[in-house]
Design an enzyme around this catalytic site. Sequence first.
Site, mmCIF file in Angstrom:
data_model
loop_
_atom_site.group_PDB
_atom_site.id
_atom_site.type_symbol
_atom_site.label_atom_id
_atom_site.label_comp_id
_atom_site.label_asym_id
_atom_site.label_seq_id
_atom_site.Cartn_x
_atom_site.Cartn_y
_atom_site.Cartn_z
ATOM 1 N N HIS A 121 0.752 -1.263 -0.044
ATOM 2 C CA HIS A 121 0.041 0.101 0.283
ATOM 3 C C HIS A 121 0.716 1.306 -0.112
ATOM 4 C CE1 HIS A 121 -3.710 2.389 1.002
ATOM 5 N NE2 HIS A 121 -2.851 3.230 1.900
ATOM 6 N N GLU A 122 1.810 1.256 1.078
ATOM 7 C CA GLU A 122 2.717 2.534 0.980
ATOM 8 C C GLU A 122 3.417 2.715 -0.231
ATOM 9 O OE1 GLU A 122 1.653 4.476 2.877
ATOM 10 O OE2 GLU A 122 0.597 3.433 4.440
ATOM 11 N N HIS A 175 1.706 4.481 -2.583
ATOM 12 C CA HIS A 175 1.921 6.154 -2.362
ATOM 13 C C HIS A 175 3.243 6.684 -2.882
ATOM 14 C CE1 HIS A 175 -1.919 6.507 -0.507
ATOM 15 N NE2 HIS A 175 -1.619 5.926 0.523
#
Length: 709
Positions: free
Chosen positions: A501-502, A505
């Site tokens: 997920h990160e 980003h």
Amino acid sequence: MTEIPGNGEKMPRQKRERSSLLAFGGAAALLALAANLGITAFNAHMKNRRKKDLQGSKVRVNISASEILKLADRIISKSKEVHDAVASVPLDKVVTFMNVISPLAELEAQQFPLVQSCVFPKMVSTSDDVHKASAEAERRIDAHVLTCSKREDVYRVVKAFAARGEWVNAEAKHYTQALMRDFERNGLNLTLTKTEEMQRVRVQIDELSLRYVQNLNDDSTFLHFTEAELAGLPPEFLKSLGKVTDGKFKVTLKSHHVAAVLELCQVGTTRRKVAVAYGKRGGEVNLSILEDLVQLRHKFARLLGYASYADYAVGLRMAKAPSKVFEFLEDISNSLTDPATTELSMLKDLKRKEEGDHPFGIEDLLYYVKKAEAQQFNMDIGALKQYFPVNLVLSGVFKIVQDLFGLRFEELKDSEVWHSDVSVYSVYDLSSGELLGHFYLDMYTRERKYNHTCVVALQNGASSTNGSRQIPVALLLSQFQKDASGQPALLRFSEVVNLFHEFGHVVQHICNRASFARFSGLGFDPDFVEVPALVLENWCYESFTLKLISGFHQDITKPINNEMCKSIKRWRYSFSALKMKQEILYCLFDQIIHSTENVDMVELFKHLHPRIMLGLPMLEDVNPASRFPSSAIGHEAACYSRIWSEVFAADIFASKFHESYLNQYVGMQFRNKVLAPGGSREPIELLTGFLGREPSIQAFIDSKSQYRL
Ligand SMILES: *[C@@H]1O[C@H](CO)[C@@H](O)[C@H](O)[C@H]1NC(C)=O
Ligand SMILES: *[C@@H]1O[C@H](CO)[C@@H](O)[C@H](O)[C@H]1NC(C)=O
Ligand SMILES: *[C@@H]1O[C@H](CO)[C@@H](O)[C@H](O)[C@H]1NC(C)=O
Ligand SMILES: *[C@@H]1O[C@H](CO)[C@@H](O)[C@H](O)[C@H]1NC(C)=O
Ligand SMILES: CC(=O)N[C@H]1CO[C@H](CO)[C@@H](O)[C@@H]1O
Ligand SMILES: [Zn+2]
């Protein structure tokens, strides 16, 4: 009113996201930019001690407390200078892009990395002095930003430019409108009386929000139960409970106690008592605080000319209007009724077998979900940890991200960092070799470090009017444990998902090509900002990826087997329709109270509960105010946003990546059509452009409908 507390990582993640937004929103968002901020002198002073600076990065790392404070003051005076200059452009002369908008945009782009240099040490430093200086710097910068956001003289000049309607290009128009909107949402186009009233209401809202949260946090209610009444809970858990005088155990309403009882306690009446007590936290008085809060929010919004608070909050987002949100939530809820009914009947069967003909209540959900999962998966998700050594996972993430998006990462060994655990990477475009940006990885827990996993933008990409380009710099913070014996740390499966997920980003930040720093990758519309990260999470559930990133810790040549891969994929959607219904219930409640005046909250909840939850009634006398800390602060009228992002992420993955999850062509399309324009275009345009059609909820519904025994 039993939410499923064990429901994935919803709450912690929300918190995390909010915090990471704070980190780049708070002090920095409005700060304008400093072309020549006297950095030269600053560098000279540091020269002797410094390792290499990152090429193209203005971020200062590992600076001392006194340097932080000096830098903050310099930022503020430069910003003031630029704002004064813009404010002094005579309205009767020509107001142009070059003398009004460009100076503000450049200030914003250039000062952001300097602001972050002052603010992020608070999240990573081990030094007391640095923490204090960083907090003080943030306070000063925030106060300055607040002052700037209320500068009527600057607003008047920007408005005069906007009124001319001579946009340089679409992005510049979008930027100018964003500036105007920020001023106007601060009440700058209102009469003085109204502005003052708005400020008074704002203060009241802040006070009440604080009281509401404090009340929930201060709750010290506890219940007592005999050992028999707690049957099913593990002995270690019982040992951890306090005892009251009569030999009974003391169960508090902290979430780890509540979740344990609701998941594991075999005694239905105990589960019910705990669920009811949990649902009553806050009491009547706190309910009235919530009612007052909502009234004040409506009042605030009306002063600004909006019909309701939800109109104010949703208006700026991709969803645009509360009516769209209702339609969306109703649509998802209705489409999930069938699969959720199937899931619920499985649970009801289990209960009938175990407890006979007692009616199924909301307090039974977690317990029977847990039970059903134990029967179906002969896999302990916790035990998966032995297969995920952090270095292996990380190199797998690197490989996937680089291959998919046409990137090349290169570690920089001799760059300045703030701790020996931190590493730095440069990111290049694979085909052209162009340097796109850098990211820092600060992965391990340590004392005083910020304790949520997040990505912080340290510098945003931006184009300068002279044609030069500032590149993005990101920081990924996570909390992995270091193994004392020198073994590589092992990640829980949820941590593996978080890491993907990160990295979503990070890539989103680095691949952004917008001209204005404001529209950087993390400057996306809040209804869309999570989408790229949610898309990337999907890779964690594919066998190909799982094999690539796993290896038994004592013999990493042994990845997890096919059976486990399949179980992980099925486990992802276990009872997901039912869980989603429960989220929708809270989101609808949130949207309704914030779009309608004088709602009877208790009645509303009583009515909504069975309608959404397939006939399951609300628990007697529970109080909706016990459950809305997120709605009380920070997420009001925007609770839907997470589901919204999940829906579009599911559509993107299913229609473009599912059959070809290492297809660089598709990855590049995503990079060029969605990540590159970032916040500079409307998210719906990005989505439609990438998908080649209007987005649809179908992929999301299908994913949540596939769970069968
Ligand atoms: C262009 O402008 C930026 C920001 O004002 C500055 O940092 C950079 O040195 C300039 N580049 C050139 C080639 O003048
Ligand atoms: C203030 O700005 C808002 C948003 O642009 C607009 O809708 C409203 O009419 C303006 N109010 C006044 C008094 O000009
Ligand atoms: C950070 O700076 C201090 C001096 O202020 C230095 O002693 C320390 O080694 C630096 N930390 C790292 C990780 O380079
Ligand atoms: C995280 O840090 C905050 C303060 O920065 C603290 O209040 C909180 O208890 C910490 N949480 C955990 C799980 O350590
Ligand atoms: C005044 C009042 O009833 N406040 C309640 C708010 O909620 C907390 C937590 O449950 C209670 O302890 C307070 O009594
Ligand atoms: Zn995120």
